[in-house]
Design an enzyme around this catalytic site. Sequence first.
Site, PDB file in Angstrom:
ATOM      1  NE  ARG A  55      -2.682   0.832   3.738  1.00  0.00           N
ATOM      2  CZ  ARG A  55      -3.644   0.703   4.654  1.00  0.00           C
ATOM      3  NH1 ARG A  55      -4.873   0.389   4.293  1.00  0.00           N
ATOM      4  NH2 ARG A  55      -3.366   0.842   5.920  1.00  0.00           N
ATOM      5  CG  ASP A  70      -8.686   2.539  14.183  1.00  0.00           C
ATOM      6  OD1 ASP A  70      -9.783   2.869  14.662  1.00  0.00           O
ATOM      7  OD2 ASP A  70      -8.490   1.450  13.616  1.00  0.00           O
TER       8      ASP A  70
HETATM    9  P1  AMP Z   1      -8.770  -2.700  10.660  1.00  0.00           P
HETATM   10  O1  AMP Z   1     -10.137  -3.238  10.863  1.00  0.00           O
HETATM   11  O2  AMP Z   1      -8.057  -3.313   9.484  1.00  0.00           O
HETATM   12  O3  AMP Z   1      -8.711  -1.204  10.661  1.00  0.00           O
HETATM   13  O4  AMP Z   1      -7.926  -3.222  11.918  1.00  0.00           O
HETATM   14  C1  AMP Z   1      -8.176  -2.840  13.247  1.00  0.00           C
HETATM   15  C2  AMP Z   1      -7.043  -3.292  14.111  1.00  0.00           C
HETATM   16  O5  AMP Z   1      -6.961  -4.715  14.143  1.00  0.00           O
HETATM   17  C3  AMP Z   1      -5.670  -2.808  13.658  1.00  0.00           C
HETATM   18  O6  AMP Z   1      -4.900  -2.557  14.793  1.00  0.00           O
HETATM   19  C4  AMP Z   1      -5.163  -3.988  12.874  1.00  0.00           C
HETATM   20  O7  AMP Z   1      -3.756  -3.996  12.795  1.00  0.00           O
HETATM   21  C5  AMP Z   1      -5.683  -5.161  13.700  1.00  0.00           C
HETATM   22  N1  AMP Z   1      -5.828  -6.391  12.904  1.00  0.00           N
HETATM   23  C6  AMP Z   1      -6.738  -6.659  11.953  1.00  0.00           C
HETATM   24  N2  AMP Z   1      -6.558  -7.894  11.448  1.00  0.00           N
HETATM   25  C7  AMP Z   1      -5.502  -8.447  12.095  1.00  0.00           C
HETATM   26  C8  AMP Z   1      -4.817  -9.703  12.018  1.00  0.00           C
HETATM   27  N3  AMP Z   1      -5.179 -10.660  11.169  1.00  0.00           N
HETATM   28  N4  AMP Z   1      -3.763  -9.878  12.849  1.00  0.00           N
HETATM   29  C9  AMP Z   1      -3.376  -8.936  13.720  1.00  0.00           C
HETATM   30  N5  AMP Z   1      -3.969  -7.734  13.826  1.00  0.00           N
HETATM   31  C10 AMP Z   1      -5.029  -7.473  13.021  1.00  0.00           C
HETATM   32 MG    MG Z   2      -7.484   0.221  10.375  1.00  0.00          MG
END
Ligand code: AMP
Ligand code: MG
Length: 490
Positions: free
Chosen positions: A180, A256
């Site tokens: 990205r 975030d």
């Molecule tokens: P997102 O929904 O992608 O914005 O993610 C929210 C949070 O969850 C962020 O801190 C991501 O890094 C973490 N996260 C999402 N999927 C995973 C995963 N498979 N392993 C570890 N952290 C994750």
């Molecule tokens: Mg995120």
Amino acid sequence: MIENNEMIEPGWKFDNSYVRLPQLFFTEQQPTPVHAPEMIIFNTPLAQSLGLSANTLNTEEGLAVFAGNHVPVGAVPLAQAYAGHQFGYFNRLGDGRALLIGEHITPHGERFDIQLKGSGRTPYSRGGDGRAALGPMLREYIISEAMHALGIATTRSLAVVTTGESIYRETELPGAVLTRIGASHIRVGTFQFAAQFGTVEDIRALADYSIQRHYPGIYDHENRYLALLHEVIKRQAALIAKWQLVGFIHGVMNTDNMAISGETIDYGPCAFMDRYDPATVFSSIDRDGRYAYGNQPRIGAWNLARLAEALLPLIHEDEEQAVAMAEDAIADFIELYHVNWLEGMRAKLGIFNEELEDSSLVEGLLSMMKKYDADYTNTFRALTLDQREATALFDSVEYAEWHERWQARLGRQKQSITDSQQLMKNSNPAIIPRNHRVEEALEAAEKGDLTVMERLLHVLANPFTYSEEQVEYISPPPADACPYQTFCGT
Ligand code: AMP
Ligand code: MG
């Protein structure tokens, strides 16, 4: 042995300014190598615009970088720390499955984050596996590139590779890594993290860094932290207005997932609206419709208020005065949003100048679209082409009346109808990434056939051309299709 000079030097020029921030904000971390990477898609035009040799990167060498098996010389990979309100609740977060490989400086001197998403566990992974599945990474690729083509500020996608390893969600899925590209990955949640877990000096360091990186013009402003808040508000007002104008629903506007740069980030459960309805929600986890289409501007203001709170100690030493100044700034957001939106709506209707009644003309159209279940994109497309569709909306008496009012409005400006039609063509995409077409492309790609996605990407790359090849992509999903649902964190 590598003989060709270009093979060693694809054009990376790394600088790692983020590591010069206080240690609190990141953890240095290497990507976890993967077993058997394979290139699925590579974005040649984007590589070229970054000053990178597409020929070199679209090879084993690039593959190793995009898979996290090789870190280019000069890059210092790290996971960023942040926090955020997720559906209104504050959490300590951080890159749990992503790494900032480094900041690449283009030949024009622009700085871009190179981030791998799905590159393995980090200290912020909590219970997660640090990995991502092929479908959602290709989905981010398609939608982010479509957004870029629509002229909307966004992170972009340079490559998706599979890892040769399975990941486990509800089922076994092919693992993948997305590369990205973003102006930065500093989020509202990064400021919340500083305010909650750092000192005032940490917040100041992050604010100064963000100003230098994204808003250098305000550095010498007498209150540069208040100016920073104003600038982010301006960019977000413009961004969210653009989302609304094309019917884009982010789906998870947690703090975030809101970038200080004003780019759209974190394509998870996002989707484009078909029928116009402000209550539209696609995300399976958004049960209360917090992030529904019609709520996005209000949520934008809410998120920016969280940014303002984090900046308070920098805005004024007297808390009461700081709060008053921040509140004034936040109050500007809705006004600015509305100005951006109305300007965009005027263009969508071929209107060049301003009249007091314009808001009601637009609202009149939208309320008919809602009443008659009209497709948002195709209604504007039909107006642009001056075509009547065989739909309840176009058959209604209300529409005939509205159309007369609209034509009279166009008659009260000096530009010709041809000028208006050109403005409308430039403002109303003939094509958006329809959910069913995206799903169809992903399904084929997961089975190893990339041609469906490649064709879709091709037509999405020029949404304002109104070309023949786009016509087959304009149909909304069949009326009997199941309501579309998107899923988060997959
Ligand atoms: P997102 O929904 O992608 O914005 O993610 C929210 C949070 O969850 C962020 O801190 C991501 O890094 C973490 N996260 C999402 N999927 C995973 C995963 N498979 N392993 C570890 N952290 C994750
Ligand atoms: Mg995120």
